[in-house]
Design a protein around this motif. Structure first.
Motif, mmCIF file in Angstrom:
data_model
loop_
_atom_site.group_PDB
_atom_site.id
_atom_site.type_symbol
_atom_site.label_atom_id
_atom_site.label_comp_id
_atom_site.label_asym_id
_atom_site.label_seq_id
_atom_site.Cartn_x
_atom_site.Cartn_y
_atom_site.Cartn_z
ATOM 1 N N LEU A 187 -29.902 74.912 16.176
ATOM 2 C CA LEU A 187 -31.261 74.667 15.298
ATOM 3 C C LEU A 187 -31.951 75.551 15.231
ATOM 4 C CD1 LEU A 187 -29.498 70.838 14.521
ATOM 5 C CD2 LEU A 187 -29.097 72.893 13.169
ATOM 6 N N ASN A 188 -32.024 75.626 16.464
ATOM 7 C CA ASN A 188 -33.649 76.344 16.419
ATOM 8 C C ASN A 188 -34.840 75.142 16.422
ATOM 9 O OD1 ASN A 188 -35.257 78.276 17.745
ATOM 10 N ND2 ASN A 188 -35.963 79.285 15.706
ATOM 11 N N CYS A 189 -34.247 74.240 17.181
ATOM 12 C CA CYS A 189 -35.712 73.424 16.698
ATOM 13 C C CYS A 189 -36.045 72.677 17.895
ATOM 14 C CB CYS A 189 -34.669 71.898 16.185
ATOM 15 S SG CYS A 189 -33.561 71.211 16.701
ATOM 16 N N THR A 190 -37.001 71.516 18.357
ATOM 17 C CA THR A 190 -37.398 71.394 19.259
ATOM 18 C C THR A 190 -36.920 69.848 19.461
ATOM 19 O OG1 THR A 190 -38.973 70.303 17.975
ATOM 20 C CG2 THR A 190 -39.912 72.771 18.333
ATOM 21 N N SER A 191 -37.366 69.715 20.844
ATOM 22 C CA SER A 191 -36.599 67.942 21.037
ATOM 23 C C SER A 191 -37.880 67.140 20.540
ATOM 24 C CB SER A 191 -36.684 68.074 22.710
ATOM 25 O OG SER A 191 -36.361 68.346 23.492
ATOM 26 N N TYR A 220 -32.065 62.989 27.352
ATOM 27 C CA TYR A 220 -30.444 63.498 27.223
ATOM 28 C C TYR A 220 -30.416 64.758 27.738
ATOM 29 C CZ TYR A 220 -30.133 59.100 24.544
ATOM 30 O OH TYR A 220 -29.490 57.727 23.886
ATOM 31 N N ARG A 221 -30.855 65.247 27.461
ATOM 32 C CA ARG A 221 -30.868 67.390 27.660
ATOM 33 C C ARG A 221 -30.781 67.370 29.215
ATOM 34 N NH1 ARG A 221 -34.850 70.864 24.381
ATOM 35 N NH2 ARG A 221 -33.026 72.577 24.437
ATOM 36 N N ASN A 222 -31.138 66.268 29.606
ATOM 37 C CA ASN A 222 -31.311 67.199 31.406
ATOM 38 C C ASN A 222 -29.693 65.982 31.988
ATOM 39 O OD1 ASN A 222 -33.713 68.630 31.520
ATOM 40 N ND2 ASN A 222 -35.036 66.597 31.089
ATOM 41 N N GLY A 223 -29.712 64.767 30.925
ATOM 42 C CA GLY A 223 -28.269 64.541 31.642
ATOM 43 C C GLY A 223 -28.720 63.544 32.830
ATOM 44 N N LEU A 224 -29.716 63.335 32.663
ATOM 45 C CA LEU A 224 -30.217 62.059 33.169
ATOM 46 C C LEU A 224 -30.033 59.996 32.131
ATOM 47 C CD1 LEU A 224 -33.766 62.931 34.156
ATOM 48 C CD2 LEU A 224 -31.820 63.287 35.640
ATOM 49 N N ARG A 225 -29.510 59.977 31.354
ATOM 50 C CA ARG A 225 -29.048 59.448 30.003
ATOM 51 C C ARG A 225 -28.082 59.864 29.530
ATOM 52 N NH1 ARG A 225 -33.302 55.814 26.988
ATOM 53 N NH2 ARG A 225 -32.169 54.969 25.784
ATOM 54 N N ALA A 272 -23.542 69.393 25.219
ATOM 55 C CA ALA A 272 -22.912 69.838 23.211
ATOM 56 C C ALA A 272 -24.546 69.662 22.033
ATOM 57 C CB ALA A 272 -22.406 68.629 23.013
ATOM 58 N N LEU A 273 -25.450 68.606 23.226
ATOM 59 C CA LEU A 273 -26.456 67.913 22.449
ATOM 60 C C LEU A 273 -27.297 69.344 22.867
ATOM 61 C CD1 LEU A 273 -28.992 66.248 21.054
ATOM 62 C CD2 LEU A 273 -29.442 65.587 23.577
ATOM 63 N N ASN A 274 -27.720 69.828 24.116
ATOM 64 C CA ASN A 274 -28.194 71.187 24.150
ATOM 65 C C ASN A 274 -28.426 72.899 23.000
ATOM 66 O OD1 ASN A 274 -30.804 70.538 25.792
ATOM 67 N ND2 ASN A 274 -28.993 70.434 27.148
ATOM 68 N N ASN A 275 -27.018 73.142 23.367
ATOM 69 C CA ASN A 275 -25.991 73.527 22.376
ATOM 70 C C ASN A 275 -26.773 73.374 20.677
ATOM 71 O OD1 ASN A 275 -24.397 74.973 24.589
ATOM 72 N ND2 ASN A 275 -22.691 73.855 23.906
#
Length: 85
Positions: free
Chosen positions: A14-18, A35-40, A6-9
């Motif tokens: 939004l075409n934004c950066t982390s 968060y994006r990698n699912g590590l947390r 969901a976060l990556n989508n």
């Protein structure tokens, strides 16, 4: 769907950066990366979730993309609740 997807989508939509999201959400870039990698994942009803949902809605407003804070928050919350079950 899970939280990281969901976060990556949202970031893609939004075409934004982390970095941009981290600044708006008052979180560090490494946290966003985890968060994006699912590590947390943030806990349900934590300030981090609210900050992320707010940041996404602010960025979407600035970019004239219609993403509502409550909708984003509900998607994040439902994804996190599914993960806890």
């Amino acid at each position: 769907m899970n939280f990281k997807t969901a976060l990556n989508n949202y970031i893609k939509k939004l075409n934004c950066t982390s970095k941009e999201l981290a600044i708006k959400a008052n979180l560090s870039e490494p946290v966003i990366s985890r968060y994006r990698n699912g590590l947390r994942t943030p806990g349900v009803n934590k300030d981090e979730i609210k900050n992320l949902a707010n940041a996404i809605s602010v960025i979407s407003y600035e970019k004239k993309i219609n993403l509502n804070y409550e909708e984003v928050l509900n998607i994040f919350d439902s994804d996190l609740i599914e993960m806890e079950e």
